[in-house]
Design an enzyme around this catalytic site. Structure first.
Site, mmCIF file in Angstrom:
data_model
loop_
_atom_site.group_PDB
_atom_site.id
_atom_site.type_symbol
_atom_site.label_atom_id
_atom_site.label_comp_id
_atom_site.label_asym_id
_atom_site.label_seq_id
_atom_site.Cartn_x
_atom_site.Cartn_y
_atom_site.Cartn_z
ATOM 1 N N ASP A 177 0.821 -1.211 0.000
ATOM 2 C CA ASP A 177 0.000 0.000 0.000
ATOM 3 C C ASP A 177 0.858 1.266 0.000
ATOM 4 O O ASP A 177 0.648 2.171 -0.794
ATOM 5 C CB ASP A 177 -0.999 0.015 1.177
ATOM 6 N N ASP A 194 7.108 4.016 3.339
ATOM 7 C CA ASP A 194 7.411 5.198 4.145
ATOM 8 C C ASP A 194 8.917 5.195 4.434
ATOM 9 O O ASP A 194 9.700 5.557 3.561
ATOM 10 C CB ASP A 194 6.528 5.088 5.406
ATOM 11 N N LYS A 248 6.582 7.749 -0.150
ATOM 12 C CA LYS A 248 6.919 9.041 0.464
ATOM 13 C C LYS A 248 8.420 9.268 0.343
ATOM 14 O O LYS A 248 9.183 8.843 1.214
ATOM 15 C CB LYS A 248 6.537 9.038 1.944
ATOM 16 N N ARG A 252 -10.406 2.122 6.019
ATOM 17 C CA ARG A 252 -9.870 1.350 4.883
ATOM 18 C C ARG A 252 -10.822 1.294 3.697
ATOM 19 O O ARG A 252 -10.419 1.082 2.573
ATOM 20 C CB ARG A 252 -9.577 -0.099 5.306
#
Ligand code: 5GP
Ligand code: MG
Length: 179
Positions: free
Chosen positions: A104, A107, A135, A169
């Site tokens: 998903d 990071d 990110k 979600r």
């Protein structure tokens, strides 16, 4: 919906569903090109966060493939390198397979580095990573993230599979913390 409230926080819409789906279609096109001659690749979607992304992505994949849903679980290792993870939910051998991890969001990169180590120790032929969100400002690793549908600023987001403490979600759009 323009705004949602989850637990104690309020979130505002930042990426509408049409834009999400379009970016997924583009990344699927790249994968279709790169894997057209690869023997039956295996998509490994990491639960819970990637269930919606995996469903959208796989609808565009036009080569013979398998998909399986896995969970990364940490167990108490005694190794000095810290946490060791294992893949739960996949019972066939990964040996010799071309694997595409479906995630998903990437990071710090910690999770994908662990995933990659686990796959390499399972003797996969080749492992690539496909993430819905990335990110860049938070990323701290050298591992290559092969397919990125969308790069986003270093903000906390929910929706399209991603949660805030297990809520949120189910939304088809992506929301950012409204501060
Ligand atoms: P990493 O190991 O790359 O630091 O983190 C990856 C995991 O952190 C993701 O799989 C996800 O569970 C969680 N995560 C990181 N950023 C966000 C965010 O903005 N929103 C949500 N809901 N989860 C996030
Ligand atoms: Mg995840």
């Amino acid at each position: 919906m323009e705004k949602i409230t989850l637990h104690d926080k309020s979130f505002r819409i930042c990426i509408p569903n049409e834009q999400i789906e379009e970016s997924i279609r583009k990344v699927a096109e790249q994968i279709n090109t790169d894997y057209k001659d690869v023997e039956c690749p295996l998509f490994l979607a990491v639960l819970n966060g990637s269930f919606m992304f995996a469903a959208s992505l796989l609808k565009h994949i036009n080569f013979e493939c398998e998909i399986s849903f896995v969970r990364l679980s940490s167990y108490c290792g005694t190794s000095s390198t810290g946490e060791v993870k294992q893949i739960l939910g996949f019972n066939k051998s990964l040996e010799g397979r071309s694997v595409i991890v479906v995630e998903d969001i990437v990071d710090s990169g910690e999770t994908m580095v662990e995933m990659n180590k686990t796959l390499l120790s399972a003797n996969v032929k080749d492992a690539k990573i496909c993430t819905l969100l990335f990110k860049p400002d938070a990323y701290k690793k050298n591992l290559r993230i092969d397919y990125v549908a969308m790069s986003i600023p270093n903000d906390f987001i929910v929706g399209f599979g991603l949660d805030y403490d297990e809520l949120g979600r189910q939304y088809k759009d992506i929301y950012v913390l409204d501060e």
